[in-house]
Design a protein around this motif. Sequence first.
Motif, PDB file in Angstrom:
ATOM      1  N   PHE A 106     -32.299  21.670 -11.656  1.00  0.00           N
ATOM      2  CA  PHE A 106     -33.177  22.419 -12.548  1.00  0.00           C
ATOM      3  C   PHE A 106     -33.127  23.923 -12.284  1.00  0.00           C
ATOM      4  CE2 PHE A 106     -36.167  18.522 -13.194  1.00  0.00           C
ATOM      5  CZ  PHE A 106     -35.193  17.933 -13.981  1.00  0.00           C
ATOM      6  N   GLY A 107     -32.831  24.329 -11.035  1.00  0.00           N
ATOM      7  CA  GLY A 107     -32.761  25.759 -10.717  1.00  0.00           C
ATOM      8  C   GLY A 107     -31.637  26.434 -11.496  1.00  0.00           C
ATOM      9  N   LYS A 108     -30.427  25.871 -11.429  1.00  0.00           N
ATOM     10  CA  LYS A 108     -29.299  26.432 -12.180  1.00  0.00           C
ATOM     11  C   LYS A 108     -29.546  26.326 -13.684  1.00  0.00           C
ATOM     12  CE  LYS A 108     -25.507  25.779  -8.879  1.00  0.00           C
ATOM     13  NZ  LYS A 108     -24.209  25.126  -8.637  1.00  0.00           N
ATOM     14  N   ALA A 109     -30.193  25.237 -14.095  1.00  0.00           N
ATOM     15  CA  ALA A 109     -30.458  25.045 -15.522  1.00  0.00           C
ATOM     16  C   ALA A 109     -31.390  26.135 -16.046  1.00  0.00           C
ATOM     17  CB  ALA A 109     -31.078  23.676 -15.760  1.00  0.00           C
ATOM     18  N   GLU A 110     -32.453  26.424 -15.303  1.00  0.00           N
ATOM     19  CA  GLU A 110     -33.390  27.454 -15.758  1.00  0.00           C
ATOM     20  C   GLU A 110     -32.719  28.817 -15.817  1.00  0.00           C
ATOM     21  OE1 GLU A 110     -37.943  29.053 -14.964  1.00  0.00           O
ATOM     22  OE2 GLU A 110     -37.044  27.583 -13.585  1.00  0.00           O
ATOM     23  N   HIS A 111     -31.897  29.140 -14.807  1.00  0.00           N
ATOM     24  CA  HIS A 111     -31.188  30.422 -14.799  1.00  0.00           C
ATOM     25  C   HIS A 111     -30.290  30.538 -16.038  1.00  0.00           C
ATOM     26  CE1 HIS A 111     -28.831  33.851 -13.428  1.00  0.00           C
ATOM     27  NE2 HIS A 111     -27.736  33.124 -13.621  1.00  0.00           N
ATOM     28  N   PHE A 135     -22.424  29.189 -24.581  1.00  0.00           N
ATOM     29  CA  PHE A 135     -21.802  28.820 -23.301  1.00  0.00           C
ATOM     30  C   PHE A 135     -22.876  28.673 -22.211  1.00  0.00           C
ATOM     31  CE2 PHE A 135     -17.288  30.676 -24.198  1.00  0.00           C
ATOM     32  CZ  PHE A 135     -17.165  29.806 -25.276  1.00  0.00           C
ATOM     33  N   TRP A 136     -23.842  29.594 -22.194  1.00  0.00           N
ATOM     34  CA  TRP A 136     -24.916  29.506 -21.205  1.00  0.00           C
ATOM     35  C   TRP A 136     -25.795  28.278 -21.459  1.00  0.00           C
ATOM     36  CZ3 TRP A 136     -25.052  31.842 -16.734  1.00  0.00           C
ATOM     37  CH2 TRP A 136     -24.432  33.082 -16.564  1.00  0.00           C
ATOM     38  N   TYR A 137     -26.061  27.980 -22.744  1.00  0.00           N
ATOM     39  CA  TYR A 137     -26.859  26.789 -23.090  1.00  0.00           C
ATOM     40  C   TYR A 137     -26.163  25.516 -22.626  1.00  0.00           C
ATOM     41  CZ  TYR A 137     -28.393  22.859 -25.936  1.00  0.00           C
ATOM     42  OH  TYR A 137     -28.803  21.623 -26.345  1.00  0.00           O
TER      43      TYR A 137
END
Length: 966
Positions: free
Chosen positions: A632-637, A618-620
Amino acid sequence: MEVDSRKQVKFQIKIGQGKYLPIADPPKEGEDPSTEKVFIKITVEPDQNEMEKVLAIIEEEKKNEPEDTGKGKGKNAKKGAEEETPDERLPKQESFCSKEITEARVIVSLVSEFTRDISPVLLNQLLSNKHGKIASVSIYRAESNENLGNPFGSAEIDFASLLENKTHKVTIKVPMKRPEPVEDPKAKKSKGKPKKGAEPEEPLEPLQDAELDIEISVEGESSEGHPLFETLPPVYFSLKAGTLSNLPERWIPKGEEGVENNVFEYGLRFSLPLGGEATREYNLVGGRMFNSEDESFIIGWEQSNLSVVLSKEARKQLEQWAIGKKNIDVTFYRTVRSEMNPDNVEDENELKYRATIEFPVENMLKPGTEELTESFQLTPVPAPPAEPEDPKAKKKDAKKGKGGGEIAALLAKEEDEEEHPYITSNTTISLSLSISKPLIPLAKDRERPDVKPSDIIPKREPIIREKPVREKLREEFKEIALQLANEYVKFNESEEDTDAETKEEFIFHLNNSGFYYTFKETLKKTVIDLVKKYYAVPNLENKQFFNQLYVDLVTELNKAISDLSSTNQQNSLEEQLEETKDERLVRLAREHEFNNRIQEASQIYEQRITSDPNSATFWYDYGAFNIKFGDFGKAEHALRQALGLSMSHMPSLLLYGVLLLVKEQYKEAEVILQNIIDIEEENTLGWSFLYVFFVVTENEEQANQAFIRAQQSCSQPTSIRLLLADYLLQFNIHTITERILLDELEETKEDDVLLELYNNLGRMYIIREDFARAEENLSSAIEKVYKNPKAWKLMGDMHYLQPNHLEEARKAYETAVSVGGTENNDYELYLRLGDVYLQDNEFEQAKNSFIDACQIWPCASSWLGVGQSYYRLAEYVDAEQALNESNILNNDSPTVWFYLCLNAIQLGKKDQAERTFREGIRSYHRHPTAYKIETQTLVDEVYALAQSDDVFKGLAEFIQSMDAIQ
């Protein structure tokens, strides 16, 4: 159309009766009755294939003969060898009807049969007798069939109707024509003496209305219902000659000369494909000079159309000609009419007036093209290099032309002009190419099943055994309880009020959002069944009935809650519910992404994480979604959260390593990418991205090693760089993709790889919104392979994303559908094309496109499109089916609710119209940004429709009284 040369068919020609035949003349006074009879003869020409074999044998024999030195051989022997023809080897087949015919209408009863091998040659001969006569019928008046003389009338038997009517048997009426007398000046005069007292012979009158009824039939094995074809209908290809205008000045008749005295006739010669590399030459002959309506001189053909049957292989070869931009080369030539040239004087200007026309067939690739018509200026054929003169030949030629008179002068060599007469006069000809079945059909003309929503809506599993009503009621209570709990957790996360205030707000939320209404509708049927089974006919004015029912329902509710508290049952039920729910959520998220409703898609991914925060998958998925749309910020988190749960979660490791490369955090990227190889030593993508890392960090040696390892571990026969590009483009990563693709473009020479490179470059530039470069690369891909559905679909996307490019998008999408055929399974293509059709108000086309999308991926958007199309076509029952299916797949779309409302009004369903309208308003308030424009338009349409019908005045007043979409 497949042609199997191993099969034979049998033809039968049966002459039934004759009409107005030339019966014997009555005897004149004082003469004996004539002994002449009327004979009918059917002549079948030798098989063309057999004749070609004989020709080949003769040519082979000639090759094997010793060269003639002129010694030891007489002239007669040489002449005999030269005159040996295939016709002598293969005599014609003849059938006679020899009884005397003495009436104007007679029964003939003449039958002739012959067999042929099925071949393209045969089919073309059948299609047009101009290409080679198959059979003919002749009428003679003679005393016996041993000395028939010239025919009194004749006609060729037309077999084309067997092909065009696609039948085994057809009856045709054949008009008989008197053959034109051909005077042979060299022929010896008849030795026969005229009868005593006979008058000089007068010209015969033309036949008046004489005709024969002829039945032609064909027999043979066939799997498709016609013995001549493997598949029906056959494909015909035709070349039609228009007129030749602006003739050279020398050709124009002078003084009192008329066109009827023109000694020339004109022809066109060209070659068409037979399949593979083979071609066959055809001639369109019989061109004559005429006076046009404006009194100018032109050349035209009485039989101007030449048609041939294309086999499947020949049609494929023609398609390759078009793709390769190859022309059909047509040669124009003139010859001397034999009846005007009894001395056979040679035309010394024949080569001078020979010309070529290059007819491009590339435009036949345009979907739906059946005919091309163009005008061409004649291009003279370059004169061959002059050969040394042979005095003997010159003397011979001079002798040959002696006595030719005016003809010889007309055919004598003309002086050369500074500019060719065709150029000076701008001599032009109009030509048409046509094909009965387009090389690439229109999207709407492709073969498709007749499908309705009810045919493809997923069948709900039938209930095999009806559960006891109380058990069913408890299960419904359990499901509602779980849904309430999940909704309460979601609602409570954003509230900071006291428990009492939160409870009050939550109850208000349930009322306002429609949950209570949904729960009530869920329980209604089961409660009614319970009353019917366990209660007498209820008295609704008796409070005791309601008290007893209330106690009963509360008892069942307590049992349900007690069952639900059991850990095993709870886990089992939750797993069942969550599995179905997650599949639905993923589908909805994909739809929102496709429709560019980013906020709604993001909420769904967040909702999945809330339901199970310990799922690395789910996180992936949430991280991948955010990379795709540039956060990209939310993606990295999200990806770090996934790896925190499982450092061996390979999809998260790969994507996180790529994200670090994109962000140019090379130290961290190397750690992650090396970790991938530590976990899976043969991971192709891991080695591939290590190669990219070493390239951007300029470590050439390590880059080469990583590239070799990537190739060694790759199980697919594909380019490593293309593999990388495919992976990166699914996440809309275009920064490093461009470098990878351009590096491959510099090195590769393989056509298949180049094709995919151009496709991927086009896709990448579309993501970047660099539409000019996208079009450049996609055009290169289409030039390489015209039948390239992927490139055409991307070309459509490029135009679809640009304002005022709807027509271009439509053409590209339609071509993608046409060239892709039945193998095209891109649901996005059909969804986009359906939307374009809706915007163009072509609702039948839109319906078909959306149904195609439903068969590939049945989602709420595809069923909504089907419902919209049926509604606009005023097919309201089918519209209701489709819209209900869309609502089942996504019951939170204002657009679906409002279309259900419109459809209910059309069907006169007042309660349903009011309820669906209110649900639509509630859904809109949950998504005010994504659906604002659609909602405003549909609310206005609902208001106008409701206002026009007194039954729905209440709904119209309700809409008018509320600020519906503010």
